[in-house]
Design a protein around this motif. Structure first.
Motif, mmCIF file in Angstrom:
data_model
loop_
_atom_site.group_PDB
_atom_site.id
_atom_site.type_symbol
_atom_site.label_atom_id
_atom_site.label_comp_id
_atom_site.label_asym_id
_atom_site.label_seq_id
_atom_site.Cartn_x
_atom_site.Cartn_y
_atom_site.Cartn_z
ATOM 1 N N HIS A 12 25.935 52.940 30.998
ATOM 2 C CA HIS A 12 26.363 52.257 32.217
ATOM 3 C C HIS A 12 26.026 53.097 33.455
ATOM 4 N N VAL A 13 25.799 52.417 34.559
ATOM 5 C CA VAL A 13 25.473 53.101 35.813
ATOM 6 C C VAL A 13 26.579 54.099 36.182
ATOM 7 N N ASP A 14 26.171 55.262 36.650
ATOM 8 C CA ASP A 14 27.082 56.323 37.108
ATOM 9 C C ASP A 14 27.839 57.053 35.990
ATOM 10 N N GLY A 16 26.468 59.135 34.005
ATOM 11 C CA GLY A 16 25.954 60.512 33.953
ATOM 12 C C GLY A 16 24.616 60.716 33.246
ATOM 13 N N THR A 19 22.326 63.090 35.324
ATOM 14 C CA THR A 19 22.897 64.439 35.324
ATOM 15 C C THR A 19 22.652 65.111 33.972
ATOM 16 N N LYS A 196 27.852 67.748 33.898
ATOM 17 C CA LYS A 196 27.910 68.509 35.138
ATOM 18 C C LYS A 196 28.100 70.003 34.851
#
Ligand code: GDP
Length: 349
Positions: A12-14, A16, A19, A196
């Motif tokens: 899904h968008v966002d 990661g 990243t 992250k």
């Protein structure tokens, strides 16, 4: 010989994906060292020696798989466009799920696509660092980082994972935290991580290599002989004209080889003028001087091909080396490009 499995990242968008790929690319195995992570055209290679280094104490055996080749473009559009012999180009996939958000519409879409293509995959349950009370543990494997967390944080991680497990069960999968799985043929592995902070990258690479070794060995035998690849992108390059960026998934391509490339109409028949790889940054004297020319390349690899008449080349279509079987190869490319276009039309999922 076994080639590196080609790995795609979906989700899904966002949640990661980008990243995660950036983190893998930037993982601190010194450049120039043997087994360093190398940039290909459109892909990143993590050689097995880099995986041994990143995993350290996590790995206690040797693998035959020579590494992993990650496609740099994440998402299910790239996954469905990039095909090989009518199936998916990727041998394996990583489905990224934000552990705090759980399964979202594009997660379900991605799962349906992976099911349809019968692509083995693992789940990266990302953003564990956002769980309340999580203590940093930058760049550590998940299984060590989790032991350093307070009891309630450990519980919180498990609660979130088992919410995902429940949803996956409804979607037809039996899943579990990867370190609790005995039989990877029966269970989908969930690797909790933080893209992250670099937590769990080691565990993810280890599970991917393990899966490839156990279930894909037969598919990863590199066929000696004429190269076969998939066009990632058609690009104008200064001084080179129209070029194609290609993921070579089988065999060898050489300078001077005749290749057949899928196009909007009849397949293109042309000769390879140059095979290009990205030049290491420290050898780049001029920003325009970005590529290194090589005489031949073996699967799996991401390369740029310069050749005449590539104007109508089609992203997602096959590029196959032909020798005395030109007609047969042209027919195959025509057929596989046809399949591609048909599925694109019907395939809005
Ligand atoms: P994509 O759309 O799936 O490619 O998602 P991105 O990689 O662009 O990430 C979306 C946002 O989530 C960005 O602001 C990232 O910095 C952030 N993000 C990604 N991974 C993590 C993580 O592990 N922890 C935290 N705290 N933020 C993350």
């Amino acid at each position: 010989m076994i080639r590196q499995p080609i790995v795609s990242v979906l989700g899904h968008v966002d949640h990661g994906k980008t990243t995660l790929l950036d983190k893998i690319r930037g993982t601190s195995v010194a450049r120039r060292e043997a087994g360093a992570i190398t940039q290909h055209i459109g892909a990143t290679e993590v050689p097995i020696d880099a995986i041994y280094k990143i995993c350290g104490k996590l790995i206690n055996k040797k693998f035959k798989v020579p590494g992993l080749l990650f496609i740099d473009t994440p998402g299910h559009e790239a996954f469905t466009t990039l095909r090989a012999r009518g199936g998916a180009l990727a041998d394996l996939a990583v489905l990224v799920i934000d552990i705090n958000e759980g399964i979202m519409p594009q997660t379900v879409e991605s799962i349906n696509i992976l099911k349809r293509y019968k692509t083995p995959f693992v789940i990266a349950a990302n953003k564990i660092d956002l769980i309340y009370g999580w203590k940093n543990c930058k760049d550590e494997p998940f299984i060590f980082a989790i032991q350093k967390q307070k009891e309630e944080v450990q519980q919180s991680v498990d609660e979130k994972i088992y919410k995902i497990v429940e949803k996956l069960y409804e979607l037809g999968f039996s899943a579990d935290r990867y370190d609790r799985i005995a039989d990877f043929t029966q269970n989908l592995a969930i690797i909790p991580m933080s893209a992250k902070l670099g937590i769990g990258i080691a565990d993810l690479l280890l599970v991917l290599v393990g899966l490839a070794q156990r279930f894909l060995e037969e598919n990863l035998k590199t066929e000696e002989g004429p190269g076969e690849g998939t066009v990632l992108e058609v690009k104008e390059e200064r001084g080179l004209g129209k070029t194609i960026d290609v993921i070579l998934y089988s065999g060898t391509m050489r300078k001077g080889d005749t290749i057949v490339v899928g196009s909007h109409d009849e397949p293109i028949i042309t000769k390879i003028k140059a095979i290009l790889k990205p030049k290491p940054l420290d050898e780049m004297r001029d920003p325009r001087d970005r590529f290194l020319s090589v005489d031949e390349v073996h699967a799996a690899a991401g390369i740029k091909i310069a050749a005449p008449n590539l104007e109508n080349a089609l992203a997602g279509s096959p590029v196959i080396v032909a020798d005395d079987n030109l007609e047969e190869v042209v027919n195959r490319v025509r057929k596989e490009t046809g399949i591609h276009i048909e599925t694109q039309e019907e395939g809005v999922i």
